[in-house]
Write a protein that holds these residues in place. Structure first.
Motif, short mmCIF file in Angstrom:
data_model
loop_
_atom_site.label_atom_id
_atom_site.label_comp_id
_atom_site.label_asym_id
_atom_site.label_seq_id
_atom_site.Cartn_x
_atom_site.Cartn_y
_atom_site.Cartn_z
N GLN A 152 0.90 -1.16 0.11
CA GLN A 152 -0.18 0.03 -0.06
C GLN A 152 0.88 1.20 0.07
O GLN A 152 0.50 2.27 -0.43
N THR A 153 1.84 1.24 0.62
CA THR A 153 2.76 2.26 0.80
C THR A 153 3.49 2.60 -0.54
O THR A 153 3.39 3.78 -1.20
N LEU A 154 3.75 1.69 -1.54
CA LEU A 154 4.47 1.92 -2.59
C LEU A 154 3.34 2.26 -3.61
O LEU A 154 3.86 3.01 -4.72
N SER A 155 2.14 1.68 -3.36
CA SER A 155 1.31 1.96 -4.65
C SER A 155 0.55 3.26 -4.24
O SER A 155 0.18 3.94 -5.40
N THR A 156 0.49 3.94 -3.10
CA THR A 156 -0.24 5.15 -2.87
C THR A 156 0.97 6.25 -2.63
O THR A 156 0.47 7.66 -2.76
N GLY A 157 2.26 6.02 -2.32
CA GLY A 157 2.99 7.11 -1.98
C GLY A 157 3.05 7.68 -0.85
O GLY A 157 3.55 8.74 -0.58
N CYS A 158 2.29 6.94 0.12
CA CYS A 158 2.07 7.49 1.62
C CYS A 158 2.40 6.49 2.44
O CYS A 158 1.77 5.39 2.45
N LEU A 159 3.53 6.63 3.46
CA LEU A 159 3.78 5.66 4.42
C LEU A 159 3.09 6.38 5.68
O LEU A 159 3.48 7.28 6.12
N ASP A 160 2.09 5.61 6.30
CA ASP A 160 1.50 6.06 7.54
C ASP A 160 1.52 4.88 8.59
O ASP A 160 1.29 3.72 8.43
N ASP A 161 2.29 5.19 9.71
CA ASP A 161 2.56 4.44 10.77
C ASP A 161 2.37 5.31 11.99
O ASP A 161 1.74 6.35 11.95
N ASN A 162 2.91 4.76 13.15
CA ASN A 162 2.74 5.64 14.58
C ASN A 162 3.37 6.88 14.52
O ASN A 162 3.25 7.77 15.46
N ALA A 163 4.58 6.99 13.55
CA ALA A 163 5.27 8.29 13.52
C ALA A 163 4.60 9.33 12.57
O ALA A 163 5.06 10.44 12.78
N GLY A 164 3.42 8.99 12.09
CA GLY A 164 2.71 9.79 11.23
C GLY A 164 3.01 9.77 9.93
O GLY A 164 3.67 8.91 9.33
N PRO A 165 2.04 10.19 8.95
CA PRO A 165 2.11 9.96 7.48
C PRO A 165 3.24 10.67 7.02
O PRO A 165 3.41 11.69 7.25
N THR A 166 3.92 10.08 5.97
CA THR A 166 5.23 10.58 5.07
C THR A 166 4.71 10.42 3.72
O THR A 166 4.57 9.48 3.40
N PHE A 167 4.54 11.45 3.03
CA PHE A 167 4.44 11.54 1.37
C PHE A 167 5.68 11.72 0.60
O PHE A 167 6.48 12.29 0.80
#
Length: 216
Positions: A152-167
């Motif tokens: 999901q991260t590589l397909s959407t370009g958004c990494l969302d975890d406990n540290a917050g979203p990173t685009f």
């Protein structure tokens, strides 16, 4: 002796004063940071816009860091490859902040099944090498969750975890560093059953060799 004592006393007497001065400066610096942090959390901290010099409220964003809302320039934040460049949405044509995608299990992606299949194959190899263990279940289960998150991260370009979203479009360096960390966590969990099985098998063979030499 008295002259030597008088010469050495002034040089050693300055050290305690310097320590107290340093401690006092650190206390003032800490109190100032505490006051600014409370104001920033309550969104009462005002900063001047670096483009038009107008005051605006500043706050901490989970994904963007220190952010300021200027009435004329829009959102002011850090940008660029290392985050050291100051950018404004209206001036840089960055557009609105991308939406954080909803977390879903990526059943339709073939890459998800490839990553999950590698972990299942590793668990089966661990059982064949040694025996069934806790890692036989834990490894594939952890990889199931991490593989879905990576796809999901590589397909959407958004990494969302406990540290917050990173685009990926706004913070590429931070995005790829955090994605690499998650990928290494997947690799470690995927090959953990095989590594544990080889380790336990080596221990058993070592014990058997020791017993065989003892019998002789």
């Amino acid at each position: 002796m008295n002259l030597l004592f008088l010469r050495e006393q002034p040089s050693g007497g300055h050290a305690p004063h310097l320590v107290w001065v340093w401690l006092g400066l650190m206390m003032i610096y800490g109190l100032l940071g505490l006051v600014l942090g409370v104001k920033m959390i309550r969104r009462r901290l005002l900063l001047y816009c670096p483009f038009c010099a107008r005051p605006g409220p500043a706050y901490l964003d989970r994904s963007e860091g220190l952010t300021m809302n200027c009435p004329s320039c829009g959102e002011i934040r850090g940008g660029g490859l290392l985050g050291w460049k100051i950018v404004r949405d209206r001036g840089e044509h960055c557009g609105p902040k991308p939406a954080v995608p909803v977390r879903k299990v990526q059943f339709r992606s073939p890459w998800f099944w490839v990553l999950f299949g590698i972990s299942v194959l590793s668990a089966l190899c661990g059982v064949a090498i040694h025996e069934f263990s806790f890692l036989t279940v834990f490894g594939p289960l952890w990889c199931f969750l991490v593989a879905s998150h990576l796809v999901q991260t590589l397909s959407t370009g958004c990494l969302d975890d406990n540290a917050g979203p990173t685009f990926r479009s706004r913070q590429p360096l931070k995005f790829w560093v955090r994605t690499t960390v998650w990928f290494l966590a997947y690799v470690f969990a995927a090959f953990m059953p095989v590594g544990h099985a080889l380790q336990e098998k080596g221990k058993m063979e070592g014990r058997a060799a020791v017993r065989h030499e003892g019998v002789r």
